[in-house]
Design an enzyme around this catalytic site. Structure first.
Site, mmCIF file in Angstrom:
data_model
loop_
_atom_site.group_PDB
_atom_site.id
_atom_site.type_symbol
_atom_site.label_atom_id
_atom_site.label_comp_id
_atom_site.label_asym_id
_atom_site.label_seq_id
_atom_site.Cartn_x
_atom_site.Cartn_y
_atom_site.Cartn_z
ATOM 1 N N CYS A 9 0.911 -1.192 -0.098
ATOM 2 C CA CYS A 9 0.179 0.024 0.098
ATOM 3 C C CYS A 9 0.818 1.202 0.000
ATOM 4 O O CYS A 9 2.227 0.961 0.161
ATOM 5 C CB CYS A 9 -0.741 -0.067 1.240
ATOM 6 S SG CYS A 9 -2.325 1.225 1.064
ATOM 7 N N CYS A 81 -3.885 -0.730 -2.947
ATOM 8 C CA CYS A 81 -4.534 0.844 -3.379
ATOM 9 C C CYS A 81 -3.873 1.166 -4.656
ATOM 10 O O CYS A 81 -2.927 0.622 -5.200
ATOM 11 C CB CYS A 81 -4.002 1.864 -2.101
ATOM 12 S SG CYS A 81 -2.302 2.231 -2.276
ATOM 13 N N CYS A 88 4.263 0.607 -8.071
ATOM 14 C CA CYS A 88 4.903 -0.615 -7.864
ATOM 15 C C CYS A 88 6.118 -0.966 -8.247
ATOM 16 O O CYS A 88 6.398 -0.945 -9.601
ATOM 17 C CB CYS A 88 3.908 -1.861 -8.148
ATOM 18 S SG CYS A 88 4.467 -3.456 -7.513
#
Length: 141
Positions: A9, A81, A88
């Protein structure tokens, strides 16, 4: 051998912590669960309270960055999220990155009409994450 899952997250303060807690609580025999953030925002006390209400103690967890985790060869990285999904980092090896976004309880609570309504957002997201985790790892294929 357990499936290694990282819940990722933005700040590792709420949703990813809840997901790690549920995975350890419900699937500890099959999943080696971890959580981390792109940033560190500290463990959200209302997330701790919501999980405790459901019988899962995450009060000893801490907000951490990916770099702070031990070297693990994750099977899956689950972004919980949109920001984490978009930001990422690359992971080496066979890891599969899966996105399963959940609403942000602190953001929703900021517009709530009171404490009861605000905490209701934490409960709802907690329960949605629980339902998702119950299906792991089967729902990742």
């Amino acid at each position: 051998m357990k499936t290694k899952i990282l819940f990722l997250c933005t700040g590792n303060s709420c949703r990813s912590q809840m997901a790690e807690g549920w995975a350890r609580h419900l699937k500890g025999d099959a999943i080696d669960a971890w959580s981390a953030g792109i940033e560190k925002h500290g463990l959200n006390p209302l997330a701790v309270k919501a999980m405790a209400e459901a019988g899962v103690d995450i009060s000893g967890y801490s907000s951490k960055l990916i770099e702070e985790l031990p070297e693990l060869d994750f099977d899956y990285v689950i972004t919980v999220c949109d920001n984490a999904h978009e930001s990422c980092p690359l992971f080496p090896g066979k890891v599969r990155i899966i996105h399963k976004g959940f609403d942000d309880p602190p953001r929703l609570a900021a517009d709530a009409g009171g404490e009861k309504e605000a905490f209701g957002h934490y409960r709802r997201v907690r329960d949605e994450i629980k339902d998702f985790v119950k299906q792991l790892p089967g729902n990742l294929s």
